[in-house]
Enzyme design. Structure first.
Site, PDB file in Angstrom:
ATOM      1  N   LEU A   1      51.792  37.781  -2.707  1.00  0.00           N
ATOM      2  CA  LEU A   1      51.383  39.175  -2.168  1.00  0.00           C
ATOM      3  C   LEU A   1      49.776  39.079  -2.006  1.00  0.00           C
ATOM      4  O   LEU A   1      49.480  40.115  -1.526  1.00  0.00           O
ATOM      5  CB  LEU A   1      52.117  40.206  -2.774  1.00  0.00           C
ATOM      6  CG  LEU A   1      53.652  40.024  -2.833  1.00  0.00           C
ATOM      7  CD1 LEU A   1      54.211  41.208  -3.621  1.00  0.00           C
ATOM      8  CD2 LEU A   1      54.272  39.946  -1.599  1.00  0.00           C
ATOM      9  N   ARG A   2      49.176  38.322  -2.722  1.00  0.00           N
ATOM     10  CA  ARG A   2      47.582  38.295  -2.904  1.00  0.00           C
ATOM     11  C   ARG A   2      47.020  39.713  -3.361  1.00  0.00           C
ATOM     12  O   ARG A   2      45.748  39.424  -3.569  1.00  0.00           O
ATOM     13  CB  ARG A   2      47.133  38.191  -1.497  1.00  0.00           C
ATOM     14  CG  ARG A   2      47.590  36.762  -0.917  1.00  0.00           C
ATOM     15  CD  ARG A   2      47.329  35.650  -1.733  1.00  0.00           C
ATOM     16  NE  ARG A   2      47.214  34.287  -1.080  1.00  0.00           N
ATOM     17  CZ  ARG A   2      46.996  33.310  -1.716  1.00  0.00           C
ATOM     18  NH1 ARG A   2      46.479  33.135  -3.101  1.00  0.00           N
ATOM     19  NH2 ARG A   2      46.884  32.030  -1.073  1.00  0.00           N
TER      20      ARG A   2
ATOM     21  N   ASP B   1      58.279  30.085  -1.008  1.00  0.00           N
ATOM     22  CA  ASP B   1      56.706  30.210  -1.635  1.00  0.00           C
ATOM     23  C   ASP B   1      55.705  30.350  -0.616  1.00  0.00           C
ATOM     24  O   ASP B   1      54.617  29.769  -0.618  1.00  0.00           O
ATOM     25  CB  ASP B   1      56.767  28.484  -1.751  1.00  0.00           C
ATOM     26  CG  ASP B   1      55.648  28.006  -3.029  1.00  0.00           C
ATOM     27  OD1 ASP B   1      55.491  29.307  -3.983  1.00  0.00           O
ATOM     28  OD2 ASP B   1      55.170  26.986  -3.061  1.00  0.00           O
TER      29      ASP B   1
END
Lengths: 324, 427
Positions: free
Chosen positions: B64-65, B306
C-alpha cells in the site's frame, strides 16, 4: 501477450534503429555489409567526404567511457558530412539528476537526427527507441554503441565484415569466441551475427564462471579446454577481459587466466594454418593475448578498426536513407 | 443496513456451494442463504442476475506504500483499488519506509485503513528491526498492534543464526513467519531468471538455486523450531518440490504464488519490458507450468497479487535500473479466472485459491459465505471484458505487463461487513 512490433524495422522492413543484431533478417545484415564495401576505399580524396548525411546532426551520447568506439562513430559521421556533437554524459547532466529520457528529449529539441548511444545498462537503447516511438518522433534514429552486457551491434557487424573480407564462404567456417562471454556484449552480437549468416560451426571457449546460463541455446558449442576448442578453427575471436573481473570470485588471477585461456603462439598452431585472429580492442597483452600473436601474421586486429569505420558509415547512411 | 442480493450464482468454495440463490445481509453479516430470515425487509436489493456472488477476495500480499512511499501510492488509492478488484482482506508486507517494525506504525496503519472503510488491512510485521537482519522485533507488541505474521518483504536475512533465533522466538508464541526464499548472496545484483532470456538480453541472472538453497535453510529451520512457516512467492518448480517434500515430512508449511508468476515467464520480458522486472524474477515456462499445476492441485495454498505500485519515473528506466514490482490488485480476479479456465477447474476450485485458502493461512475465519459469517462479498460479471489501461486502473500504480490487454471478468460490487464499499459506475 502480444508480440511487440519489431523495434528496429519500419513497416516496410527497412532499418529504423540499430539496437541489436538479434532478430534482424539476413538480408538486412548483408545489405549493411555490402553498403560498407565502397566506404573502405578511402584512397582517393573524393571518397573521404561523402554528402549522404549533409545537414544531419549526429549526437554521440556516451554514458560510459569509450575512446575507440566514439571516435570511429565520429569519423564515420564526419565522412558522411554530418554535424557531430559528442556528449560525455558520464560527466554531465545525469549526475545532476536528469533522467535518460529527459536527456533524449532535450537532444530531440535540439533537432538531433541520430543518437549513437552507449550505456552501462542492458536495454537502454531499446528504452530510448520505445520512447521516441511513443512520442511520435520516428524521424530520430538510434544506434546502439554498446549497452551493458546486451549488444554491440556495429562491433558484431564489423567482425562479420572482417571475416567475410578474409574468408568469403561463411558456411564452411569454424569460428571460436574465446574469453569472458558472460559480461560481453560483443560476444552476444558476434554470436547472433554469425548464426544469422549461417557460419559452419560456432564455438565458445571459457571457464564456467565466464559463461552465461544456457549459452548453448544461442547456437554455440561450449568448450572449457582451449586447446580442444581451437582445433581446426578458421577464425579466433578473442574477447577483452576487464581487470575488475579479478576482484570477485570469477577468476583467481590474470596469470592463471592467461595460462588457460590466453592466446599464445603454440595454441594458435592448433587452429588451421590460415586462421585469422580478431580482437575488439583495447587489448590486454599478456592477459588474453600474447604480443607475438597480436602483432603476428594471423592478426587482423588493425584492419578491424578500419572496417569498423566503413560499417558505421554504412549503418548511418542506411538509416538516413530510411528517413522518417 | 439490510441488503438483499438477488438472482446471482452464489459460489462459496469453503462449502462447495455453487447454485443460483439469494443472499440476505443484515448487521454486517450473512443472515440468510436462499431463504430470508423471519421478518426480513431489505433496505436495498442488488440485482445479481448473470453475475457471480463469491466471498470477498483475500490477498496475502499487497503493498500500500504507506508509510514512506506516498509518491508511489497511498492507502486511499490502493485500498480503493483493492475493493475495485473485489479484494476485501489483504495482508501488507513490512517493507515500507520506515519498515513496520514498531507498534506505533502498525497502529497508525490500521487506524488509517479502518477510517477509509474499504478493505480490511492485516499488516505483516517486520521480523527484524529495520529489516536489517540483525535484531529481532518486539513481536508480542507488534502482534497486539495488529500484525498477523512476521516477515521481511523482499529483504533476505543473510545471518542464519538470526533467522534461527527469530523463528524460535516466533514459535514460542505461535506467531506465523512469512518469508520469501531468497538466498542473500545469490540474488545480489541479479534482475532476471538466470536462463536463456537473461543470457540473450545481457541481464544479470538470479539462478533457481537462489530459491532452492534458501528453501533448504528455511524448511530445515522451520522443522527444527516448529514455527508456522508460510513461504511467500514460490517461483520455481524445483522450489515447489522442496516445499512439498518438507510438508510430507511433517513440517508446518504453506505457500503462495504471485499472479504474474502463474501467468507469465521470463519470455514476457521480450524487449526489456520493465513491468516484468519482479522479485522473485519471472522464471522459465516450465517453472510457470509447474506453478500452475501446483496451485491447481493444492500444493500451493494461495494465489496473491503481490501488488507493488511503482511510479512512472522509477519504471521508465533501463530494465535493471527500473524499480521491481507490478500493480496487480485489480488483475487478481480476471487472471485467476483465466488460469482456472485454462486448467479446466470449476469456479469453486478457482476461487478457493483467492478466498478460503488464503483465509486459512491467515487463520482469521474469513473467506466463506456461511450464515453468520461477516458479509465480505464480491459480485462480478464473469463475461465482461475490459481493457487494462491507465484510465481503467484505480490503483495509482499503472505498472503492469498487461497494459493494453483485454481481460475477462470484472467486479461490479464489493461489500465488506455488509456495506457496499465499491460499486462500478461506468456500466
Amino acid at each position: 501477450m502480444p508480440i511487440s512490433e519489431h523495434p528496429q524495422l519500419d513497416r516496410d522492413g527497412r532499418l529504423r534503429h540499430l539496437l541489436s543484431i538479434e532478430g534482424l533478417p539476413r538480408e538486412v545484415l548483408v545489405r549493411i555489409l555490402d553498403a560498407a564495401e565502397p566506404f573502405t576505399d578511402t584512397g582517393s580524396p573524393d571518397s573521404r567526404k561523402l554528402p549522404l548525411l549533409r545537414g544531419k546532426s549526429v549526437f554521440n551520447l556516451f554514458f560510459e567511457n569509450s575512446t575507440r568506439t566514439r571516435t570511429t562513430f565520429e569519423i564515420a559521421a564526419k565522412r558522411l558530412s554530418a554535424d557531430v556533437i559528442n556528449l560525455n554524459v558520464a560527466a554531465s547532466s545525469t549526475n545532476k539528476g536528469e533522467t535518460l529520457l529527459d536527456t533524449v528529449d532535450n537532444l530531440c529539441a535540439m533537432h538531433a537526427d541520430m543518437l549513437v548511444v552507449r550505456h552501462a545498462a542492458s536495454g537502454a537503447p531499446h528504452l530510448i527507441a520505445q520512447h521516441l516511438s511513443a512520442t511520435r518522433r520516428d524521424q530520430v534514429h538510434v544506434i546502439n554503441a554498446g549497452d551493458g552486457r546486451h549488444a554491440h551491434p556495429t562491433q558484431g557487424l564489423l567482425d562479420l565484415y572482417t571475416i567475410r573480407h578474409y574468408k568469403r564462404d561463411l558456411s564452411r567456417l569454424c569460428v571460436a569466441i574465446v574469453g569472458d562471454v558472460l559480461h560481453s556484449r560483443v560476444a552476444r552480437s558476434q554470436i547472433h551475427a554469425l548464426n544469422i549468416l549461417g557460419v559452419g560451426e560456432l564455438r565458445v571457449i571459457a571457464p564456467k564462471t565466464l559463461l552465461p546460463a544456457e549459452v548453448e541455446r544461442m547456437g554455440v558449442r561450449v568448450f572449457h579446454d582451449m586447446r580442444a576448442g581451437l582445433a581446426g578453427v578458421d577464425v579466433i575471436m578473442m574477447l577483452r577481459l576487464q581487470n575488475e573481473r579479478m576482484a570477485g570470485a570469477l577468476l583467481p588471477s590474470a596469470q592463471e587466466y592467461f595460462k588457460f585461456f590466453g592466446l599464445t603462439q603454440d595454441k594458435l598452431e592448433l587452429a588451421r594454418p590460415d586462421a585469422i585472429v580478431l580482437h575488439p580492442g583495447p587489448m590486454n597483452r599478456g592477459v588474453e593475448i600474447d604480443s607475438a600473436v597480436a602483432d603476428g601474421p594471423h592478426a587482423v586486429i588493425l584492419p578491424q578498426v578500419t572496417f569498423g569505420i566503413a560499417v558505421r558509415m554504412a549503418v548511418m547512411s542506411l538509416l538516413a536513407a530510411a528517413g522518417a | 443496513m439490510k441488503i438483499h442480493i438477488s438472482g446471482g450464482r452464489v459460489v462459496d468454495p469453503a462449502s462447495g456451494l455453487d447454485e443460483q440463490c439469494d443472499l440476505f445481509i443484515a448487521a454486517g453479516r450473512i443472515a440468510g442463504l436462499s431463504t430470508a430470515p423471519d421478518g426480513y425487509v431489505a433496505d436495498r436489493t442488488i440485482d445479481a442476475r448473470g453475475r457471480i456472488v463469491c466471498p470477498g477476495l483475500i490477498d496475502l500480499s499487497a503493498r500500500l506504500r504507506e508509510p514512506g512511499y506516498e509518491y508511489r501510492a497511498t492507502l486511499e488509492s490502493e485500498l480503493a483499488a483493492a475493493v475495485a478488484g473485489g479484494v476485501t482482506t489483504l495482508a501488507c508486507p513490512p517493507d515500507t519506509d520506515p519498515p513496520l517494525d514498531e507498534p506505533g506504525l502498525v497502529e497508525m496503519l490500521k487506524y488509517r485503513a479502518r477510517s477509509l472503510n474499504f478493505a480490511n488491512v492485516l499488516p505483516v510485521g517486520a521480523l527484524t528491526l529495520g529489516l536489517a537482519g540483525a535484531r529481532i522485533t518486539e513481536m508480542g507488541e507488534l502482534s497486539e498492534a495488529g500484525c498477523v505474521a512476521f516477515g521481511q518483504g523482499v529483504v533476505p536475512v543473510a545471518d542464519t543464526a538470526v533467522l534461527l533465533r527469530a523463528m524460535e522466538y516466533a514459535a514460542t508464541f505461535d506467531y506465523a513467519v512469512w518469508l520469501q526464499p531468497l538466498e542473500a548472496f545469490l540474488v545480489r545484483g541479479g534482475v532476471a531468471h538466470d536462463g536463456e532470456v537473461a543470457t540473450r538480453l545481457g541481464l544479470a541472472g538470479i539462478p533457481t538455486l537462489a530459491e532452492t538453497l534458501a528453501l533448504d535453510s528455511l524448511l530445515s529451520l522451520a522443522r527444527a523450531t516448529g514455527v508456522r512457516l508460510h513461504v511467500c512467492r514460490v517461483s520455481s518448480g524445483a522450489g515447489l518440490d522442496r516445499i512439498e517434500a518438507a510438508r510430507a515430512a511433517g513440517v508446518k508449511v504453506t505457500c503462495d504464488v504471485a499472479v504474474h508468476h502463474l501467468m507469465l515467464s521470463d519470455e514476457n520480458i521480450a524487449h526489456f519490458d520493465p513491468n516484468c522486472h519482479l522479485v522473485p524474477p519471472l522464471r522459465s515456462l516450465a517453472d510457470r507450468d509447474a506453478l500452475r499445476q501446483g496451485l491447481a492441485d493444492g500444493r500451493i495454498t494461495a494465489l496473491c497479487s503481490d501488488h507493488t505500485p511503482v511510479d512512472d519515473d522509477a519504471k521508465q528506466l533501463p530494465f535493471a535500473e527500473a524499480e521491481a514490482g507490478a500493480s496487480a490488485l485489480e488483475l487478481l480476479l480476471p487472471l485467476a479466472l483465466l488460469w482456472g479456465a485454462e486448467l479446466g477447474l470449476s469456479l469453486c476450485q478457482t476461487l478457493a485459491r483467492v478466498s478460503c485458502d488464503p483465509g486459512r493461512v491467515l487463520g482469521a475465519g474469513v473467506g466463506h459465505l456461511s450464515v453468520g459469517a461477516a458479509a465480505d462479498l464480491c459480485i462480478f460479471d464473469p463475461h465482461e471484458s475490459w481493457l487494462v489501461c491507465r484510465d481503467t486502473l484505480v490503483s495509482q500504480g499503472k505498472n503492469t505487463p498487461y497494459l493494453g490487454q483485454t481481460l475477462t471478468g470484472r467486479v461490479c460490487h464489493t461489500l465488506r461487513a455488509g456495506q457496499v464499499v465499491f460499486e462500478r459506475q461506468d456500466r
